[in-house]
Scaffold this motif. Structure first.
Motif, short mmCIF file in Angstrom:
data_model
loop_
_atom_site.label_atom_id
_atom_site.label_comp_id
_atom_site.label_asym_id
_atom_site.label_seq_id
_atom_site.Cartn_x
_atom_site.Cartn_y
_atom_site.Cartn_z
N ARG A 53 0.99 -1.12 0.00
CA ARG A 53 0.00 0.01 0.03
C ARG A 53 0.81 1.38 -0.07
O ARG A 53 0.48 2.20 -0.74
CB ARG A 53 -0.91 0.08 1.31
CG ARG A 53 -2.11 -1.17 1.12
CD ARG A 53 -3.03 -0.97 2.28
NE ARG A 53 -4.27 -1.68 2.04
CZ ARG A 53 -4.83 -2.41 2.98
NH1 ARG A 53 -4.30 -2.52 4.20
NH2 ARG A 53 -5.88 -2.91 2.55
N GLN A 54 1.95 1.17 0.66
CA GLN A 54 2.80 2.47 0.63
C GLN A 54 3.44 2.69 -0.63
O GLN A 54 3.60 3.72 -0.90
CB GLN A 54 3.95 2.27 1.84
CG GLN A 54 5.02 3.22 2.01
CD GLN A 54 6.00 2.98 2.87
OE1 GLN A 54 6.18 1.92 3.26
NE2 GLN A 54 6.80 3.88 3.42
N LEU A 55 3.89 1.64 -1.24
CA LEU A 55 4.43 1.52 -2.56
C LEU A 55 3.36 2.31 -3.73
O LEU A 55 3.90 3.46 -4.28
CB LEU A 55 4.87 0.19 -3.14
CG LEU A 55 5.25 0.34 -4.59
CD1 LEU A 55 6.71 0.98 -4.72
CD2 LEU A 55 5.34 -1.19 -5.00
N ILE A 56 2.31 2.00 -3.55
CA ILE A 56 1.23 2.36 -4.75
C ILE A 56 0.70 3.56 -4.20
O ILE A 56 0.69 4.67 -4.98
CB ILE A 56 0.05 1.43 -4.59
CG1 ILE A 56 0.65 0.00 -5.21
CG2 ILE A 56 -1.29 1.90 -5.46
CD1 ILE A 56 -0.32 -0.92 -5.30
N ALA A 57 0.68 3.93 -2.87
CA ALA A 57 0.18 5.22 -2.32
C ALA A 57 1.03 6.60 -2.94
O ALA A 57 0.66 7.65 -3.35
CB ALA A 57 0.08 5.39 -0.99
N ARG A 88 9.81 5.03 -11.46
CA ARG A 88 10.75 4.65 -12.73
C ARG A 88 10.98 3.24 -12.78
O ARG A 88 10.90 2.68 -13.88
CB ARG A 88 12.04 5.78 -12.75
CG ARG A 88 11.51 7.15 -12.89
CD ARG A 88 12.82 8.05 -13.01
NE ARG A 88 13.71 7.48 -13.90
CZ ARG A 88 14.07 7.67 -15.19
NH1 ARG A 88 13.15 8.56 -15.83
NH2 ARG A 88 14.93 7.00 -15.62
N GLY A 89 11.24 2.74 -11.49
CA GLY A 89 11.65 1.39 -11.24
C GLY A 89 11.44 0.75 -9.97
O GLY A 89 11.55 1.83 -9.18
N LEU A 90 11.32 -0.36 -9.73
CA LEU A 90 10.97 -0.80 -8.55
C LEU A 90 12.46 -1.20 -7.93
O LEU A 90 13.38 -1.86 -8.39
CB LEU A 90 10.36 -2.20 -8.57
CG LEU A 90 9.89 -2.93 -7.19
CD1 LEU A 90 8.83 -1.85 -6.40
CD2 LEU A 90 9.26 -4.12 -7.47
N GLU A 91 12.54 -0.99 -6.51
CA GLU A 91 13.49 -1.44 -5.86
C GLU A 91 13.19 -2.17 -4.29
O GLU A 91 11.91 -2.29 -4.40
CB GLU A 91 14.16 -0.20 -5.11
CG GLU A 91 14.75 1.03 -6.34
CD GLU A 91 15.83 0.22 -6.81
OE1 GLU A 91 16.63 -0.54 -6.40
OE2 GLU A 91 16.25 0.70 -8.06
N LEU A 122 13.50 3.67 -1.35
CA LEU A 122 14.81 3.95 -2.64
C LEU A 122 14.09 3.92 -3.90
O LEU A 122 14.80 4.32 -4.94
CB LEU A 122 15.52 2.67 -2.51
CG LEU A 122 16.18 2.44 -1.25
CD1 LEU A 122 16.96 0.98 -1.29
CD2 LEU A 122 17.19 3.50 -0.82
N VAL A 123 12.63 3.81 -4.00
CA VAL A 123 12.17 4.00 -5.30
C VAL A 123 12.14 5.33 -5.79
O VAL A 123 11.73 6.12 -5.13
CB VAL A 123 10.58 3.43 -5.08
CG1 VAL A 123 9.69 3.85 -6.56
CG2 VAL A 123 10.48 2.16 -4.84
#
Length: 124
Positions: free
Chosen positions: A45-49, A54-57, A62-63
């Motif tokens: 959820r944090q990633l998507i929010a 540009r690319g996943l880490e 770090l994203v």
């Protein structure tokens, strides 16, 4: 040109919240990283929010994000709308159902026209 993908989570009532990932979206990179590093629903959820990337880490912090209006994740009321939103833009659509990751490759559908997903655990 990079291999792009969408990364999504299925929320309550089958709604989908998704982001665009511009580079390295192929299974051996992003798929593996999602399967190994993004197993906690709060981390997903944090990633998507945070919006498009540009690319996943391996760690959300770090994203690299896109600035401005592109930061807003897509929110749709069903899976078909999500896939249509990214049709022609991405090669892979990753979906987290709260427990496991699956992928739709190149918008593949079954004989009935339903999106075909494969669990990442089943891919070597």
């Amino acid at each position: 040109m990079g291999t792009s993908c969408s990364i999504a989570i299925m929320e309550r009532h089958d709604s989908i919240r998704a982001i665009y990932c511009n580079f390295d979206g192929y299974i051996s990179r992003t798929g593996t990283m999602l399967k190994e590093s993004y197993t906690d629903i709060d981390k997903v959820r944090q990633l998507i929010a945070g919006g498009n990337i540009r690319g996943l880490e391996t760690e959300v912090e770090l994203v690299e994000r896109y600035p401005g209006a592109r930061e807003v994740p897509t929110h749709t009321d069903c899976m078909q709308h999500w896939l249509k939103e990214y049709a022609g833009q991405v090669q892979y659509n990753y979906l987290f159902d709260g427990e496991r990751w699956s992928v739709n490759i190149h918008g593949e559908v079954d004989m009935l026209g339903n999106a075909k997903f494969v669990e990442l655990e089943d891919i070597d």
